[in-house]
Each structure stands twice: as C-alpha cells, then as structure tokens.
Design a protein around this motif. Structure first.
Motif, PDB file in Angstrom:
ATOM      1  N   GLY A   1     -61.380 -36.271 -34.709  1.00  0.00           N
ATOM      2  CA  GLY A   1     -61.180 -36.427 -33.296  1.00  0.00           C
ATOM      3  C   GLY A   1     -62.590 -35.995 -32.691  1.00  0.00           C
ATOM      4  O   GLY A   1     -63.210 -35.161 -33.232  1.00  0.00           O
ATOM      5  N   VAL A   2     -63.103 -36.725 -31.719  1.00  0.00           N
ATOM      6  CA  VAL A   2     -64.088 -36.286 -30.869  1.00  0.00           C
ATOM      7  C   VAL A   2     -63.921 -35.821 -29.759  1.00  0.00           C
ATOM      8  O   VAL A   2     -63.247 -36.884 -28.953  1.00  0.00           O
ATOM      9  N   LEU A   3     -64.012 -34.811 -29.372  1.00  0.00           N
ATOM     10  CA  LEU A   3     -63.853 -34.276 -27.932  1.00  0.00           C
ATOM     11  C   LEU A   3     -64.840 -34.031 -27.015  1.00  0.00           C
ATOM     12  O   LEU A   3     -65.679 -32.977 -27.108  1.00  0.00           O
ATOM     13  N   ASP A   4     -64.954 -35.044 -26.054  1.00  0.00           N
ATOM     14  CA  ASP A   4     -66.091 -35.267 -25.103  1.00  0.00           C
ATOM     15  C   ASP A   4     -65.690 -34.475 -23.958  1.00  0.00           C
ATOM     16  O   ASP A   4     -64.821 -34.861 -23.219  1.00  0.00           O
ATOM     17  N   VAL A   5     -66.517 -33.531 -23.580  1.00  0.00           N
ATOM     18  CA  VAL A   5     -66.069 -32.615 -22.159  1.00  0.00           C
ATOM     19  C   VAL A   5     -67.137 -33.108 -21.396  1.00  0.00           C
ATOM     20  O   VAL A   5     -68.558 -32.513 -21.560  1.00  0.00           O
ATOM     21  N   GLY A   6     -67.131 -34.277 -20.745  1.00  0.00           N
ATOM     22  CA  GLY A   6     -68.118 -34.715 -19.694  1.00  0.00           C
ATOM     23  C   GLY A   6     -67.974 -34.363 -18.099  1.00  0.00           C
ATOM     24  O   GLY A   6     -66.993 -33.808 -17.845  1.00  0.00           O
ATOM     25  N   SER A   7     -68.873 -35.056 -17.532  1.00  0.00           N
ATOM     26  CA  SER A   7     -68.817 -34.581 -16.291  1.00  0.00           C
ATOM     27  C   SER A   7     -67.755 -35.272 -15.320  1.00  0.00           C
ATOM     28  O   SER A   7     -67.335 -34.523 -14.421  1.00  0.00           O
ATOM     29  N   ASN A   8     -67.395 -36.423 -15.828  1.00  0.00           N
ATOM     30  CA  ASN A   8     -66.122 -36.978 -15.157  1.00  0.00           C
ATOM     31  C   ASN A   8     -64.731 -36.617 -15.841  1.00  0.00           C
ATOM     32  O   ASN A   8     -63.786 -36.328 -15.280  1.00  0.00           O
ATOM     33  N   THR A   9     -64.728 -37.031 -17.274  1.00  0.00           N
ATOM     34  CA  THR A   9     -63.704 -36.858 -17.840  1.00  0.00           C
ATOM     35  C   THR A   9     -63.672 -35.890 -19.248  1.00  0.00           C
ATOM     36  O   THR A   9     -64.825 -35.522 -19.741  1.00  0.00           O
ATOM     37  N   VAL A  10     -62.427 -35.519 -19.736  1.00  0.00           N
ATOM     38  CA  VAL A  10     -62.646 -34.818 -20.921  1.00  0.00           C
ATOM     39  C   VAL A  10     -61.582 -35.793 -21.852  1.00  0.00           C
ATOM     40  O   VAL A  10     -60.579 -36.109 -21.749  1.00  0.00           O
TER      41      VAL A  10
ATOM     42  N   GLY B   1     -71.651 -39.367 -15.645  1.00  0.00           N
ATOM     43  CA  GLY B   1     -71.312 -38.709 -14.383  1.00  0.00           C
ATOM     44  C   GLY B   1     -72.299 -37.643 -13.898  1.00  0.00           C
ATOM     45  O   GLY B   1     -72.309 -37.493 -12.657  1.00  0.00           O
ATOM     46  N   GLY B   2     -73.123 -36.830 -14.868  1.00  0.00           N
ATOM     47  CA  GLY B   2     -74.112 -35.791 -14.430  1.00  0.00           C
ATOM     48  C   GLY B   2     -75.436 -36.286 -14.783  1.00  0.00           C
ATOM     49  O   GLY B   2     -76.405 -35.759 -14.197  1.00  0.00           O
ATOM     50  N   SER B   3     -75.677 -37.457 -15.504  1.00  0.00           N
ATOM     51  CA  SER B   3     -77.169 -37.787 -15.993  1.00  0.00           C
ATOM     52  C   SER B   3     -77.251 -39.105 -16.332  1.00  0.00           C
ATOM     53  O   SER B   3     -76.384 -39.692 -16.635  1.00  0.00           O
ATOM     54  N   LEU B   4     -78.630 -39.540 -16.180  1.00  0.00           N
ATOM     55  CA  LEU B   4     -79.012 -40.951 -16.861  1.00  0.00           C
ATOM     56  C   LEU B   4     -79.760 -40.568 -18.168  1.00  0.00           C
ATOM     57  O   LEU B   4     -80.622 -39.814 -18.117  1.00  0.00           O
ATOM     58  N   GLU B   5     -79.535 -41.044 -19.374  1.00  0.00           N
ATOM     59  CA  GLU B   5     -80.161 -41.110 -20.475  1.00  0.00           C
ATOM     60  C   GLU B   5     -80.672 -42.293 -20.689  1.00  0.00           C
ATOM     61  O   GLU B   5     -80.422 -43.494 -20.633  1.00  0.00           O
TER      62      GLU B   5
ATOM     63  N   ALA C   1     -88.929 -42.495 -28.245  1.00  0.00           N
ATOM     64  CA  ALA C   1     -88.815 -41.890 -26.910  1.00  0.00           C
ATOM     65  C   ALA C   1     -87.326 -41.650 -26.354  1.00  0.00           C
ATOM     66  O   ALA C   1     -86.668 -42.347 -26.655  1.00  0.00           O
ATOM     67  N   ALA C   2     -87.242 -40.335 -25.945  1.00  0.00           N
ATOM     68  CA  ALA C   2     -85.895 -40.205 -25.537  1.00  0.00           C
ATOM     69  C   ALA C   2     -85.875 -39.247 -24.146  1.00  0.00           C
ATOM     70  O   ALA C   2     -86.830 -38.206 -23.837  1.00  0.00           O
ATOM     71  N   ALA C   3     -85.394 -39.768 -22.977  1.00  0.00           N
ATOM     72  CA  ALA C   3     -85.274 -38.643 -22.006  1.00  0.00           C
ATOM     73  C   ALA C   3     -84.007 -38.651 -21.049  1.00  0.00           C
ATOM     74  O   ALA C   3     -83.091 -39.507 -21.436  1.00  0.00           O
ATOM     75  N   SER C   4     -83.650 -37.599 -20.492  1.00  0.00           N
ATOM     76  CA  SER C   4     -82.536 -37.406 -19.354  1.00  0.00           C
ATOM     77  C   SER C   4     -82.807 -36.819 -18.091  1.00  0.00           C
ATOM     78  O   SER C   4     -83.784 -36.221 -17.977  1.00  0.00           O
ATOM     79  N   LEU C   5     -82.456 -37.636 -17.384  1.00  0.00           N
ATOM     80  CA  LEU C   5     -82.476 -37.289 -15.837  1.00  0.00           C
ATOM     81  C   LEU C   5     -81.374 -36.855 -15.176  1.00  0.00           C
ATOM     82  O   LEU C   5     -80.204 -37.375 -15.515  1.00  0.00           O
ATOM     83  N   PRO C   6     -81.471 -35.881 -14.091  1.00  0.00           N
ATOM     84  CA  PRO C   6     -80.256 -35.781 -13.259  1.00  0.00           C
ATOM     85  C   PRO C   6     -79.761 -36.772 -12.317  1.00  0.00           C
ATOM     86  O   PRO C   6     -79.601 -36.377 -11.352  1.00  0.00           O
ATOM     87  N   LEU C   7     -79.364 -38.035 -12.903  1.00  0.00           N
ATOM     88  CA  LEU C   7     -79.039 -38.941 -11.973  1.00  0.00           C
ATOM     89  C   LEU C   7     -77.661 -39.434 -12.417  1.00  0.00           C
ATOM     90  O   LEU C   7     -77.648 -40.824 -12.565  1.00  0.00           O
ATOM     91  N   GLY C   8     -76.722 -38.925 -12.680  1.00  0.00           N
ATOM     92  CA  GLY C   8     -75.542 -39.232 -12.958  1.00  0.00           C
ATOM     93  C   GLY C   8     -74.809 -39.740 -11.632  1.00  0.00           C
ATOM     94  O   GLY C   8     -75.107 -39.244 -10.596  1.00  0.00           O
TER      95      GLY C   8
END
Length: 313
Positions: free
Chosen positions: A4-13, A138-142, A153-160
């Motif tokens: 089981g993979v349990l994803d606690v995201g910005s929108n859903t769990v 919900g919280g970020s753009l990857e 290259a990898a980046a994350s921006l607060p653009l969810g």
C-alpha cells in the motif's frame, strides 16, 4: 507481495494498494481516498489548524485500517508540500506518530519531481528518449528532464492548483484582475528556472501527470478514463489557450459540469490551467502526452528496485 502506498497530498489522502514484485508492473488492487484539502486548512501563521490535524489523523486511521483489511504486507507512507511547508509540521508529524503509530516521511519537492520522473520513464520506456515531465499538484508544480531514470534536472515550485486558488482567486467566478495577476505571478516563477532546463537541450517527448493535467486534457477532447490506461491522451497548447479564458468566466458549479471534472476539483481548475499554460508556453511545448503513472507509482517502483529478485537469497 501486496503493498500500500499512502499519499498525504495537498488535496487528498490516497491509499493505493497494488500487487507487485520486482521486474513486473504494479497491478492496482484497491484505491481508498479522502478529500482533505490540507492546503486550505493552513492558518495565517502558516500552520495547519488543530481541526485539520484532527481530520488528518482520522483519515490516516481509516486508510491504515483499509490497508490491513486488504492484506497489505507493508505500507509506504509519504507527505508532500502541504505538510512540508506547514509551520507546525514537526508537531503534526509527532501527533500522527503518537495517535496512529505511523512514521510519515516528508518528501522534498525535488524528491517528488525525481520519483514522478521515474514513474514516467518506466511507463514510456527508453524509446521515449529525453523526457520532460510536468506535474501539477495541489501545493506545487514539479518539473524534471533527463535521458535516464534519474533526471538531469529537477525542480519544484509553489504553484499548486489548490494553493494558488486559495491565495489568488477568492471570487466565484474569478475577478479578471485577479486572474491577470495570477497569470503574471505563475509565469514569473516558472521563468526563473526555465534556463536550468533549456541549457540541457530540447526534450524528445513531453509528458504530464496529475489530476489537473488529466482533467484539462479531458475537457479538450481526450478519451475518458473509462476507456482504459493504454489509450493515448494528449493536450495541445492551442486547445489550452482556448479553454483558459472560458474557464475564467465560469463558476465552480459550471466547471463541475465539464466532462471529466470532479466537483471537488472544479474550483482549482482555472489556477491549474494557468500553470499548465504558462509551463507549456515558457518551455516551448506545443503538445504533451498524459502519463497514467505519477508519484505514487514512482514510490512503489523505487521500493521494488530495492527488493531481491525472485531466486535471490
């Protein structure tokens, strides 16, 4: 084995139960999700409210019970941007541990981008060449780019989509001035990191994951989810540019009537569309493909990579 993979995201769990073993693709067996919208439960001090933590603990207890009921040998939990950026993250994690027994790792934004990239690479294979992968949560753009299973290259921006809707688009329908201001903000943020990717050369294939991109592709004419995982789905920049002004004039209720748009995500669709349009424009992407696998699958695949193959001691 059943994981089981349990994803606690910005929108859903979201608990995703899969049957998996090294060398084989994970087969979904069960899905259990709750719309918690943690990103919208953050107070003025940047902390997740006590009410939000109470709800999170209750949802996690339900998810762990579901994992037990479905026979999971192990549960792989993780949290993303809403928990990562909460001012009271340490207290939240301590309470989750105390009340559920669950140690909840928090991924960095770059880890999110790299794991999502791994999932896309495995889905499309080596023949896809250099991949550019976009993911709007919900919280970020990857964003990630590379030739191998580890991106160059990898980046994350607060653009969810959820974060931006709460902070920038309070009206329903949205005020045109607010929409314009958000458009400028999104593009300025993305423009800061475009050069880090462009210097590595153009991608051979551009793919996108996440509910936001799937919904945008669907309203632009892509196949329904019920048509199956293996139907190719794409989103063109031209179609997106046609839809953004239409979405801007709609209420949440009107967006919820669009094909493939869920009631719980309808309010975030405009912000997500502005991020998608800005990313495609600034990266020079005319069309992208939708990848069915994303972060959760990346977490599962990484775990399977560290298991012994059948026959090994």
């Amino acid at each position: 084995m059943r994981l089981g993979v349990l994803d606690v995201g910005s929108n859903t769990v979201h608990l995703l139960v899969v049957d998996a073993h090294p060398g084989a693709r994970p087969l979904p067996a069960h899905s259990h999700k709750a719309e918690l919208r943690l990103a919208q439960l953050i107070d003025q001090d940047g902390a997740i409210s006590d009410k939000g933590i109470d709800r999170l603990v209750a949802v996690l207890q339900d998810a762990l019970q579901a994992a037990e009921d479905k026979g999971c040998e192990d549960v792989l939990p993780f949290a993303t941007s809403a928990v990562r950026e909460a001012a009271n993250a340490d207290a939240l994690l301590a309470r989750v541990q105390q009340e559920t027994g669950l140690t909840l790792p928090v991924l960095t934004g770059e880890e999110e981008a790299r794991l999502t990239f791994l999932a896309a690479r495995r889905w499309f294979g080596w023949s896809a060449g250099k991949l550019l992968v976009l993911d709007i949560g919900g919280g970020s753009l990857e964003i990630a780019l590379g030739l191998d299973e580890e991106p160059d290259a990898a980046a994350s921006l607060p653009l969810g989509a959820g974060r931006l809707t709460t902070a920038w688009l309070p009206g329903d329908p949205s005020d045109p001035t607010d929409v314009r201001a958000l458009r400028r903000h999104v593009r300025a943020q993305i423009a800061r990191i475009v050069g880090d990717f462009v210097r590595l050369g153009p991608p051979d294939r551009v793919v996108a994951t996440s509910k936001t991109f799937k919904q945008l592709a669907r309203i632009a004419g892509a196949a329904r989810s019920t048509d199956g995982l293996y139907v190719q789905r794409a989103l063109s920049r031209r179609a997106l540019e046609d839809w953004v002004p239409r979405l801007a004039t709609m209420t949440t209720a009107q967006r919820a009537q669009l094909p493939g748009v869920s009631e719980g995500r309808a309010n975030q669709l405009l912000a997500g569309a502005l991020v998608a349009e800005g990313a495609m424009d600034l990266f020079g992407v005319d069309e992208l493909e939708i990848c069915p696998w994303a972060l959760r699958e990346g977490v599962i695949l990484r775990r399977l990579d560290h298991l012994p193959t059948p026959g090994e001691n």
